[in-house]
Scaffold this active site. Structure first.
Site, short mmCIF file in Angstrom:
data_model
loop_
_atom_site.label_atom_id
_atom_site.label_comp_id
_atom_site.label_asym_id
_atom_site.label_seq_id
_atom_site.Cartn_x
_atom_site.Cartn_y
_atom_site.Cartn_z
N THR A 224 7.00 27.19 5.65
CA THR A 224 5.49 26.53 5.46
C THR A 224 4.64 27.53 5.94
O THR A 224 3.55 27.69 5.31
CB THR A 224 5.45 25.02 6.27
N TYR B 115 8.82 16.11 0.69
CA TYR B 115 8.72 17.42 -0.14
C TYR B 115 8.55 17.10 -1.53
O TYR B 115 7.98 17.71 -2.20
CB TYR B 115 9.73 18.28 0.20
N HIS C 205 0.98 -1.29 -0.04
CA HIS C 205 -0.05 -0.02 0.13
C HIS C 205 1.15 1.34 -0.09
O HIS C 205 0.71 2.23 -0.66
CB HIS C 205 -0.87 0.02 1.19
N LYS D 131 3.95 30.16 3.28
CA LYS D 131 3.19 29.67 2.24
C LYS D 131 1.88 29.87 2.59
O LYS D 131 0.88 30.30 1.96
CB LYS D 131 3.71 28.24 1.90
N GLU E 117 11.95 12.96 0.13
CA GLU E 117 10.88 12.47 -0.67
C GLU E 117 9.69 13.14 -0.29
O GLU E 117 8.69 13.25 -1.16
CB GLU E 117 11.07 11.14 -0.40
N TRP F 108 6.98 0.08 3.85
CA TRP F 108 7.59 0.46 2.84
C TRP F 108 9.03 0.99 3.12
O TRP F 108 9.97 1.41 2.26
CB TRP F 108 6.91 1.88 2.17
N HIS G 72 15.05 13.05 12.29
CA HIS G 72 13.59 13.06 13.17
C HIS G 72 12.65 11.79 12.95
O HIS G 72 11.79 11.88 13.56
CB HIS G 72 12.89 14.47 13.12
N HIS G 73 13.10 11.03 11.54
CA HIS G 73 12.41 9.82 11.55
C HIS G 73 12.93 8.74 12.54
O HIS G 73 12.57 7.45 12.54
CB HIS G 73 12.32 9.24 10.19
N SER H 7 -1.01 26.94 -5.53
CA SER H 7 -0.66 28.39 -5.66
C SER H 7 -1.16 28.88 -7.06
O SER H 7 -1.21 30.01 -7.61
CB SER H 7 0.90 28.53 -5.70
N HIS I 133 13.09 11.81 3.75
CA HIS I 133 12.59 13.21 4.10
C HIS I 133 12.36 14.14 2.92
O HIS I 133 11.38 14.57 2.78
CB HIS I 133 13.29 13.81 5.34
N ASP J 35 6.81 21.66 -26.50
CA ASP J 35 6.87 20.42 -26.05
C ASP J 35 7.86 20.06 -24.93
O ASP J 35 8.63 21.23 -24.55
CB ASP J 35 7.22 19.28 -27.19
N ARG K 269 1.29 1.28 15.15
CA ARG K 269 1.08 1.13 13.68
C ARG K 269 1.61 -0.13 13.29
O ARG K 269 2.29 -0.84 14.17
CB ARG K 269 1.57 2.25 12.68
N SER L 276 13.36 6.10 -13.72
CA SER L 276 12.27 6.80 -14.51
C SER L 276 12.24 8.17 -13.94
O SER L 276 12.11 9.13 -14.48
CB SER L 276 10.98 5.98 -14.05
N SER L 277 12.36 8.18 -12.55
CA SER L 277 12.13 9.72 -11.67
C SER L 277 13.15 10.50 -12.19
O SER L 277 13.18 11.95 -12.37
CB SER L 277 12.22 9.61 -10.29
#
Lengths: 399, 531
Positions: free
Chosen positions: B334, B263, B83, B337, B261, B148, B308-309, B274, B259, B112, B456, B175-176
């Site tokens: 943040t 963002y 998931h 924004k 990732e 994950w 922090h993870h 925006s 991390h 293009d 979890r 790909s990315s």
């Protein structure tokens, strides 16, 4: 502390908490059919703190939470105001401004100051949590797939702590009791008001030793020892769980800590030492089948049944073969001793206790391994030719 | 879908673009057109969203009550792993690339993307990766069962499903990276005359920064999973203490990717929001320059907060304080924004069509997730929340109500330009309200579960957690079914929507609205001049 029942009564006595609980329950009552509400616990906040650190964490959380609430109300009050007043449908004409340096500096600096205000108390708690100096006692906690080992380092004894909830309850064949999934055979026992230093490690994968009421959560990392500490200030039983995904039975390895008064703890300690001395199995003693079977059943249910199932039928999905009629179980006993001691993968025995798909069980005692092997050879219709394994043979097999 | 690519007669794009192109399925396989590829990305994303969603509902069904009902524990762990991987790498990231493909050339006045063939390749790498992930469920030992995050030593124990996952991650990473190179080159080289960087729509800025983040961190993830692979099969001991390695090293490397990732997933959403908020407030975006600086600040800070993870792994106090302060700092850009979006609405002339409703839903719920993020940044508090449902609630607030709601806003906003057809406003409003309500019914109670102490990634739980889990499960099924309304809204618009004018939103200002609807196959063959 001990159960929901007690916690609920305490909640009833505290008016503010009661009204919030009631409100939360009422909000959701509309969404849920009656059965949910009938047994409603609707737990929505931290468990009551039982250590000064947990108390500090709770206060810190409340402080930050309420600051966030105030900002939230301010920001979204503004948003809803503008949504109501500055609508095209009420004929509001857009005012075409698009920058204002002063305002932009103000709303960069003010949040920064608020963060400083939050960081100060948080730093104090971080430092307090790290002060593991001058403990009254030290306990080593080891995470295993899937149980905890507790070693009283200074007293020289230790034991395993395994889930005691029955398979029938988990498989919905029996009613679930009050502490479903949060009960163990041998809880960790500590004295009240003593600073306990906890050394945390693991034997296989990463686990995490967590007691919410103590404000303690420390990852157990194989090959490394980390430390943390707690000082429980109330007698009682405290329940937590493994908090780091550690495989199949991750949800089934609770942490239970029993905090006893100083006197009760001293009594428990004395008993424990006596028991350890008495139960120190002489590996050279020759056991008879009846004793081996009784002991073996205990060992099997506590260690093997998670994969091979209590009735020995195995679990094909994870590659745990049925032991009923299994050729290792019915074959030469020396081979089975090797498999249990060292582990194996796809029929290949691991070397030197490395473990495999079938893990190595060398941490069990000779008597435990001898009895569990004898048990598998004489149960569920199995009748092996070499039916008994003696602890001395296991001892010889260890090399 | 064919309507999307019909050139509009009489417009300045005279020659027939279809004359020398394959048709049918081969058209999609061989296409090098940014709009076709954008469409492929978006439908791929939606398909993965459904697949990952079905897995989420399986998880929620198992968690409806205590006891094991429909999944064995190991299957449950496989579900949570897939998931997460499918939603992040299959749904959210490709979805954002779909928007980039469609909108960046149109917003900067280019015909293009810069590298058209690489664009085709970067999309067509994704389906094989997705197939590997889904197939891993059916190999001996099943799919990866580590979550994950793939932490060793657990991931060393897993069966061949883990190898398929590692291979899939390598492919998706390639790909990315190709997609990012394409986006950066397009933005830096193909802007129309007069379109300076500081005149670009915020969406393009958000993607430019995201693309740099991707190039910086995808190789790091590839390195981490490659070390995992060699530990599994070739006898190395990067993460094995017995061989001189350290299991926690993996966590450091993984979260150095992980991390940023976060963002990578949220910045394109910021970009979409925006665009939408100014259009429906009929005002230019407030503080354009500070929006760009805030995006950059968030991107830079994202490299300094990864641990922090790992607040419960036993970091030294000095390390904890550093990562705690750095993480708290992210609240400043943040906040800027959020305040800028509010100021954009302030004294505007606001209307509440579906794109705006989703943008407001984003603002409200993403900010809620931001606040819980701030609470989680406080390490002593995080010790209680780490690996509990509070964290699950937090990241679904920022990823579902954040990124996914922004995608919905963007799709309703740009669908008229893409398809030349208007969506049905009533259906879209239903989609918004059902999604908004059921999202909160699903994920708000998870805060309570986390507070009360539910870990979890557990297939079963103690009885005091039953009530909120039941609420969450009911909400999850409601949220899942609500997305059928979305599918209906989009398909009915494409098939039988009213023809859309070139600029259906009177407050919209960027370049794409100067093109007819649907946009011509090659966006700007003659570059527009931007003053």
């Amino acid at each position: 502390m001990v159960g929901n029942q007690e916690r609920s009564t305490r909640a009833l006595r505290a008016p503010s908490k009661y009204s919030a609980r009631w409100l939360a329950a009422a909000l959701c009552a509309g969404l849920l059919a009656a059965p949910g509400v009938a047994t409603a616990a609707w737990e929505w906040n931290f468990q009551p703190a039982a250590t000064p650190i947990a108390q500090q964490i709770t206060h810190l959380h409340e402080l930050i939470f309420w600051i966030c609430v105030v900002i939230f109300v301010g920001v979204f009050g503004t948003m809803f105001y503008t949504l109501i007043k500055h609508r095209k449908s009420v004929g509001h004409q857009a005012v075409q401004f698009h920058e204002n340096t002063t305002v932009e500096i103000v709303w960069t600096v003010i949040p920064f100051l608020i963060l400083l205000f939050m960081a100060w108390p948080a730093t104090k708690v971080v430092l307090a949590m790290h002060d593991t100096s001058a403990p009254d006692m030290t306990i080593k906690v080891t995470g295993y797939q899937w149980k905890w080992g507790y070693d009283y380092v200074q007293e020289g004894f230790g034991y395993y702590s395994t889930l005691s909830t029955s398979f029938d309850q988990i498989q919905n064949r029996a009613p679930k009791d009050e502490h479903y999934l949060l009960e163990v055979d041998n809880p960790l026992v500590v004295p009240v008001d003593a600073k306990v230093r906890v050394l945390v490690t693991a034997a296989d994968v990463i686990h995490s030793w967590w007691v919410p009421a103590f404000g303690v959560k420390q990852d157990a990392i194989p090959g490394f020892v980390r430390d943390t500490w707690f000082k429980a200030d109330k007698v009682g039983i405290y329940r937590g769980q493994c908090a780091e995904l550690c495989g199949k039975e991750h949800g089934f390895m609770p942490v239970v800590v029993e905090v006893k008064s100083k006197e009760d703890y001293a009594k428990w300690l004395a008993e424990q030492k006596k028991k350890v001395a008495a139960a120190a199995d002489d590996p050279n003693k020759v056991w008879d089948l009846k004793d081996l079977l009784a002991r073996g059943r205990q060992v099997f249910d506590g260690n093997c049944a998670a994969c091979h199932q209590p009735n020995g039928t195995g679990n094909a999905a994870i590659g745990a073969p049925p032991l009923v009629g299994d050729k290792v179980v019915l074959g030469p006993r020396q081979h089975q001793i090797d498999v249990v001691l060292n582990g194996q993968t796809n029929g290949v025995v691991a070397t030197g206790g490395a473990g495999g798909k079938m893990p190595s069980w060398k941490q069990l005692s000779d008597v435990e391994i001898a009895s569990v092997i004898s048990y598998t050879r004489n149960t569920w219709g199995n009748k092996a030719a070499e039916d008994i394994v003696q602890p001395s043979e296991v001892k010889a097999g260890r090399k | 879908m064919s309507s999307i690519t019909q050139p509009v007669g009489g417009h300045g794009h005279g020659h027939d673009e279809h004359a020398h192109h394959p048709t049918g399925i081969m058209r999609w396989v061989t296409t090098t057109n940014h709009k076709d590829i954008g469409t492929l990305y978006l439908w791929f994303s939606f398909t993965m969203f459904i697949v990952g969603g079905i897995m989420a509902l399986t998880i929620r069904a198992e968690l409806f009550e205590p006891g094991m009902q429909i999944l064995a524990p190991e299957r449950f762990n496989q579900m949570t792993t897939l998931h997460g991987l499918i939603m992040i790498f299959g749904a959210l990231m490709p979805g954002a690339v779909g928007f980039a493909n469609w909108m960046i050339p149109m917003q900067i006045g280019a015909p293009d993307m810069a590298f058209a063939r690489m664009n085709n390749w970067s999309f067509w790498l994704l389906p094989p990766a997705a197939i590997l992930l889904v197939l891993s469920l059916f190999v001996p030992g099943g799919a990866a069962e580590t979550g994950w995050t793939l932490y060793p030593p657990l991931s060393i124990q897993s069966g061949m499903g883990m190898d398929l996952t590692i291979f899939a991650i390598h492919i998706m990473g390639a790909s990315s990276i190709m997609g990012s190179i394409n986006i950066i080159t397009t933005i830096l080289n193909l802007r129309a005359p007069g379109m300076t960087l500081m005149k670009m729509p915020v969406f393009c800025w958000a993607w430019l920064i995201t693309a740099y983040l991707l190039i910086a961190v995808m190789p790091v993830l590839a390195g981490a999973v490659t070390m995992l692979l060699t530990d599994r099969h070739f006898g190395t001991s990067f993460f094995n203490a017995a061989g001189g390695g350290d299991p926690v090293l993996f966590q450091h490397v993984f979260w150095f990717f992980g991390h940023p990732e976060v963002y990578i997933i949220i910045l394109p959403a910021f970009g979409i929001i925006s665009e939408v908020i100014p259009a429906f407030s009929r005002k230019p975006v407030f503080g354009y320059a500070s929006m760009v600086y805030a995006l950059s600040a968030i991107a830079i800070l994202s490299f300094l907060v990864w641990a922090h993870h790992m607040f419960t792994t036993g970091l030294p106090a000095a390390g904890i304080l550093f990562y705690m302060y750095a993480t708290m700092l992210i609240a400043v850009p943040t906040g800027v924004k959020v305040f800028n979006w509010l100021a954009t609405m302030w004294k505007g002339s606001i209307s509440l069509e579906a794109p705006m409703m989703f943008a407001l839903g984003f603002l409200f719920l993403f900010t809620t997730g931001g606040f819980t993020g701030l609470i989680l940044a406080i390490q002593p508090v995080d010790v209680q929340f780490q690996d509990t449902y509070y964290v699950v609630a937090h990241f679904h607030y920022v990823m579902v109500a954040g990124t996914l709601f922004a995608f919905f806003a963007g799709i309703y906003y740009w669908l008229p330009k893409w398809s030349g057809k208007m969506y049905n406003e009533t259906v879209a409003q239903w989609h918004f309200w059902l999604s908004f309500i059921f999202f909160n019914v699903t994920f708000f109670p998870m805060h309570f579960l986390g507070l009360a102490g539910m870990p979890r990634r557990v297939p079963d739980y103690a009885q005091q957690f039953t009530d909120w889990n039941q609420v969450a499960t009911i909400g999850a099924f409601g949220f899942g079914l609500s997305q059928l309304v979305f599918l209906y809204a989009v398909v009915s618009a494409i098939r039988s929507g009213k023809p859309a004018p070139a600029k259906p939103w009177d407050g919209a200002t960027s370049l794409e609205w100067t093109l007819p609807s649907p946009a011509p196959y090659h966006s700007f063959e003659t570059p527009p001049v931007v003053k």
